[in-house]
Design a protein around this motif. Structure first.
Motif, PDB file in Angstrom:
ATOM      1  N   THR A  51       0.856  -1.189   0.000  1.00  0.00           N
ATOM      2  CA  THR A  51       0.000   0.000   0.000  1.00  0.00           C
ATOM      3  C   THR A  51       0.886   1.230   0.000  1.00  0.00           C
ATOM      4  OG1 THR A  51      -0.167  -0.007   2.419  1.00  0.00           O
ATOM      5  CG2 THR A  51      -1.911  -1.136   1.184  1.00  0.00           C
ATOM      6  N   VAL A  52       0.405   2.278  -0.642  1.00  0.00           N
ATOM      7  CA  VAL A  52       1.153   3.535  -0.703  1.00  0.00           C
ATOM      8  C   VAL A  52       0.250   4.650  -0.204  1.00  0.00           C
ATOM      9  CG1 VAL A  52       2.490   2.657  -2.644  1.00  0.00           C
ATOM     10  CG2 VAL A  52       0.496   4.086  -3.083  1.00  0.00           C
ATOM     11  N   GLN A  53       0.846   5.759   0.126  1.00  0.00           N
ATOM     12  CA  GLN A  53       0.100   6.879   0.685  1.00  0.00           C
ATOM     13  C   GLN A  53      -0.859   7.460  -0.338  1.00  0.00           C
ATOM     14  OE1 GLN A  53       2.579   9.864   2.433  1.00  0.00           O
ATOM     15  NE2 GLN A  53       0.902  11.293   2.818  1.00  0.00           N
ATOM     16  N   GLY A  54      -2.100   7.689   0.097  1.00  0.00           N
ATOM     17  CA  GLY A  54      -3.069   8.330  -0.773  1.00  0.00           C
ATOM     18  C   GLY A  54      -2.936   9.842  -0.719  1.00  0.00           C
ATOM     19  N   VAL A  55      -3.813  10.530  -1.428  1.00  0.00           N
ATOM     20  CA  VAL A  55      -3.803  11.988  -1.355  1.00  0.00           C
ATOM     21  C   VAL A  55      -4.233  12.406   0.049  1.00  0.00           C
ATOM     22  CG1 VAL A  55      -4.278  12.252  -3.820  1.00  0.00           C
ATOM     23  CG2 VAL A  55      -6.173  12.164  -2.192  1.00  0.00           C
ATOM     24  N   GLN A  56      -4.007  13.654   0.379  1.00  0.00           N
ATOM     25  CA  GLN A  56      -4.286  14.138   1.728  1.00  0.00           C
ATOM     26  C   GLN A  56      -5.735  13.856   2.119  1.00  0.00           C
ATOM     27  OE1 GLN A  56      -3.464  18.270   2.263  1.00  0.00           O
ATOM     28  NE2 GLN A  56      -3.582  18.184   4.500  1.00  0.00           N
ATOM     29  N   GLY A  57      -5.883  13.149   3.252  1.00  0.00           N
ATOM     30  CA  GLY A  57      -7.202  12.819   3.758  1.00  0.00           C
ATOM     31  C   GLY A  57      -7.816  11.566   3.183  1.00  0.00           C
ATOM     32  N   ALA A  58      -7.169  10.964   2.193  1.00  0.00           N
ATOM     33  CA  ALA A  58      -7.690   9.747   1.561  1.00  0.00           C
ATOM     34  C   ALA A  58      -6.979   8.531   2.133  1.00  0.00           C
ATOM     35  CB  ALA A  58      -7.498   9.812   0.055  1.00  0.00           C
ATOM     36  N   PRO A  59      -7.602   7.354   2.029  1.00  0.00           N
ATOM     37  CA  PRO A  59      -6.947   6.144   2.528  1.00  0.00           C
ATOM     38  C   PRO A  59      -5.757   5.749   1.673  1.00  0.00           C
ATOM     39  CG  PRO A  59      -8.992   5.600   1.395  1.00  0.00           C
ATOM     40  CD  PRO A  59      -8.952   7.096   1.505  1.00  0.00           C
ATOM     41  N   PRO A 121     -17.193   7.705  -5.955  1.00  0.00           N
ATOM     42  CA  PRO A 121     -17.244   8.309  -7.288  1.00  0.00           C
ATOM     43  C   PRO A 121     -16.049   9.229  -7.528  1.00  0.00           C
ATOM     44  CG  PRO A 121     -18.745   9.453  -5.823  1.00  0.00           C
ATOM     45  CD  PRO A 121     -18.203   8.286  -5.039  1.00  0.00           C
ATOM     46  N   PHE A 122     -15.982   9.764  -8.743  1.00  0.00           N
ATOM     47  CA  PHE A 122     -14.970  10.763  -9.058  1.00  0.00           C
ATOM     48  C   PHE A 122     -15.023  11.892  -8.015  1.00  0.00           C
ATOM     49  CE2 PHE A 122     -13.929  14.861 -10.980  1.00  0.00           C
ATOM     50  CZ  PHE A 122     -12.677  14.614 -11.502  1.00  0.00           C
ATOM     51  N   PRO A 123     -13.878  12.345  -7.519  1.00  0.00           N
ATOM     52  CA  PRO A 123     -12.526  12.125  -8.038  1.00  0.00           C
ATOM     53  C   PRO A 123     -11.739  11.012  -7.349  1.00  0.00           C
ATOM     54  CG  PRO A 123     -12.468  13.929  -6.488  1.00  0.00           C
ATOM     55  CD  PRO A 123     -13.912  13.477  -6.554  1.00  0.00           C
ATOM     56  N   ALA A 124     -12.382  10.181  -6.516  1.00  0.00           N
ATOM     57  CA  ALA A 124     -11.629   9.200  -5.728  1.00  0.00           C
ATOM     58  C   ALA A 124     -10.761   8.273  -6.582  1.00  0.00           C
ATOM     59  CB  ALA A 124     -12.588   8.397  -4.848  1.00  0.00           C
ATOM     60  N   PRO A 125     -11.291   7.647  -7.664  1.00  0.00           N
ATOM     61  CA  PRO A 125     -10.425   6.762  -8.451  1.00  0.00           C
ATOM     62  C   PRO A 125      -9.225   7.497  -9.058  1.00  0.00           C
ATOM     63  CG  PRO A 125     -12.726   6.302  -8.917  1.00  0.00           C
ATOM     64  CD  PRO A 125     -12.695   7.575  -8.122  1.00  0.00           C
ATOM     65  N   LEU A 126      -9.460   8.708  -9.561  1.00  0.00           N
ATOM     66  CA  LEU A 126      -8.359   9.487 -10.129  1.00  0.00           C
ATOM     67  C   LEU A 126      -7.347   9.843  -9.050  1.00  0.00           C
ATOM     68  CD1 LEU A 126      -6.989  11.117 -12.390  1.00  0.00           C
ATOM     69  CD2 LEU A 126      -8.478  13.035 -11.753  1.00  0.00           C
ATOM     70  N   GLU A 127      -7.818  10.238  -7.875  1.00  0.00           N
ATOM     71  CA  GLU A 127      -6.903  10.576  -6.787  1.00  0.00           C
ATOM     72  C   GLU A 127      -6.007   9.400  -6.454  1.00  0.00           C
ATOM     73  OE1 GLU A 127      -9.631  13.866  -4.362  1.00  0.00           O
ATOM     74  OE2 GLU A 127      -9.543  11.769  -3.687  1.00  0.00           O
ATOM     75  N   ASP A 128      -6.582   8.194  -6.400  1.00  0.00           N
ATOM     76  CA  ASP A 128      -5.787   7.012  -6.080  1.00  0.00           C
ATOM     77  C   ASP A 128      -4.724   6.752  -7.154  1.00  0.00           C
ATOM     78  OD1 ASP A 128      -7.354   6.719  -3.861  1.00  0.00           O
ATOM     79  OD2 ASP A 128      -8.450   4.972  -4.585  1.00  0.00           O
ATOM     80  N   CYS A 129      -5.126   6.883  -8.411  1.00  0.00           N
ATOM     81  CA  CYS A 129      -4.183   6.621  -9.502  1.00  0.00           C
ATOM     82  C   CYS A 129      -3.073   7.668  -9.541  1.00  0.00           C
ATOM     83  CB  CYS A 129      -4.931   6.566 -10.836  1.00  0.00           C
ATOM     84  SG  CYS A 129      -6.106   5.197 -10.973  1.00  0.00           S
ATOM     85  N   TYR A 130      -3.429   8.918  -9.303  1.00  0.00           N
ATOM     86  CA  TYR A 130      -2.409   9.961  -9.312  1.00  0.00           C
ATOM     87  C   TYR A 130      -1.471   9.824  -8.113  1.00  0.00           C
ATOM     88  CZ  TYR A 130      -0.162  14.474  -9.844  1.00  0.00           C
ATOM     89  OH  TYR A 130       0.781  15.466 -10.005  1.00  0.00           O
ATOM     90  N   ALA A 131      -2.021   9.458  -6.954  1.00  0.00           N
ATOM     91  CA  ALA A 131      -1.170   9.225  -5.787  1.00  0.00           C
ATOM     92  C   ALA A 131      -0.181   8.099  -6.073  1.00  0.00           C
ATOM     93  CB  ALA A 131      -2.030   8.893  -4.567  1.00  0.00           C
TER      94      ALA A 131
END
Length: 312
Positions: A51-59, A121-131
């Motif tokens: 597991t890697v760090q997500g965006v701020q505040g995300a899992p 929903p969006f933007p969660a999947p994009l946030e995970d991929c960008y993280a």
């Protein structure tokens, strides 16, 4: 209407009749029973989950790292996003693709187990991929990867996410990308193309399932096709495509996504982005994954690998 499917693919088309995204729980249960196509890599591939760090505040984000054995020097890298209409976590089903890329391209592949809609929903999947991309670039040295040779790629919804990550990275001073591999990508929530209007009775991925998928991904009904949809959700909405990494795009003849894929490739070319487009006659959406033994699927797979070797 009759469709002139490739003769090796035609017998499989009726089996897609049960694909119905109105029942997400059922689709996920069916997906858990799906086995990836058998594949014996020509070289060993080390596979590990972290597991890697997500965006701020995300899992934290789950990623699976594929590293080919017996390679020397720094390798290219590919951040890979699986398909699944934004709602099904199909990283395991796309295991064959990611092992094959690692083994035959000689690249370190990081497959992202991103959060899915409708729960996220969006933007969660994009946030995970960008993280995951940022982590990949930051840890390139310890992964044995050349940071100047990292690309993004994916199939279907994953191809759409790859295009979105490329846009987001360009616009937010993110990691420089060597290429983007967009396999039959989901790009446009407006569903206004000729193929999206014409191919409404194709089993499997059809207009109805596309409508459901976008409604889940955007967070509810009534948002799809509106004025406020972000280009990071639907990359076809981006007004400026200049400065994006070189692209390889595939499209299938009997896929409602066909014309948005062709249109996006055309716009990239006009914007000065080196772009290679392959349209495969007689094929339906996901044919290469569902019927990999067909000759046309073998061509799709071989040409995609060649594009990744050249692009990375």
């Amino acid at each position: 209407m009759p469709y002139l499917f490739d003769p090796e693919l035609a017998p499989w088309v009726p089996l897609l009749a049960d694909v119905d995204y109105a029942n997400v729980a059922k689709m996920r249960a069916q997906a858990e029973l799906m086995e990836p196509a058998p594949y014996d890599p020509p070289v060993p591939v080390d596979v590990r989950d972290i597991t890697v760090q997500g965006v701020q505040g995300a899992p934290e984000v789950g990623v699976r790292i594929y590293t080919p054995a017996n390679r020397t020097g720094k390798l290219p890298g590919l951040l890979y996003m699986h398909g699944g209409a934004f709602v099904i976590g199909l990283a395991d089903f796309f295991h064959t693709e990611t092992v094959r890329i690692a083994a035959e391209v000689g690249a370190v592949v990081v497959s992202v187990n991103y959060r899915t809609a409708p729960e996220h929903p969006f933007p969660a999947p994009l946030e995970d991929c960008y993280a995951a991309l940022c982590w990949f670039a930051e840890h390139a040295d310890e992964l044995g990867v050349d940071p100047d040779r990292i690309g993004v790629g994916g199939e279907s919804a994953g191809g759409g996410l790859a295009a979105a990550v490329a846009l987001f990275a360009r616009d937010h001073d993110g990691p420089a990308l060597k290429m983007q591999y967009l396999g039959v990508p989901v790009l446009d929530d407006r569903l206004a193309t000729a193929s999206m209007h014409a191919l409404i009775d194709i089993p499997g991925w059809n207009r109805r399932n596309a409508e459901l998928s976008w409604d889940y991904y955007l967070g509810g009904r009534g948002l799809r096709g509106g004025d406020d949809v972000s280009p990071y959700a639907a990359p076809a909405r981006a007004e400026d495509l200049a400065g994006l990494p070189p692209a390889y795009i595939t499209a299938s003849e009997f896929d409602p996504l066909r014309d948005e894929d062709l249109g996006y490739a055309r716009r990239l070319i006009i914007a000065g982005v080196p772009t290679e487009l392959h349209h495969f006659p007689g094929t339906f959406h996901g044919a290469a994954q569902l019927v990999p033994q067909a000759a046309v699927s073998q061509r799709m797979i071989a040409e995609g690998l060649d594009a990744l070797r050249r692009g990375l």
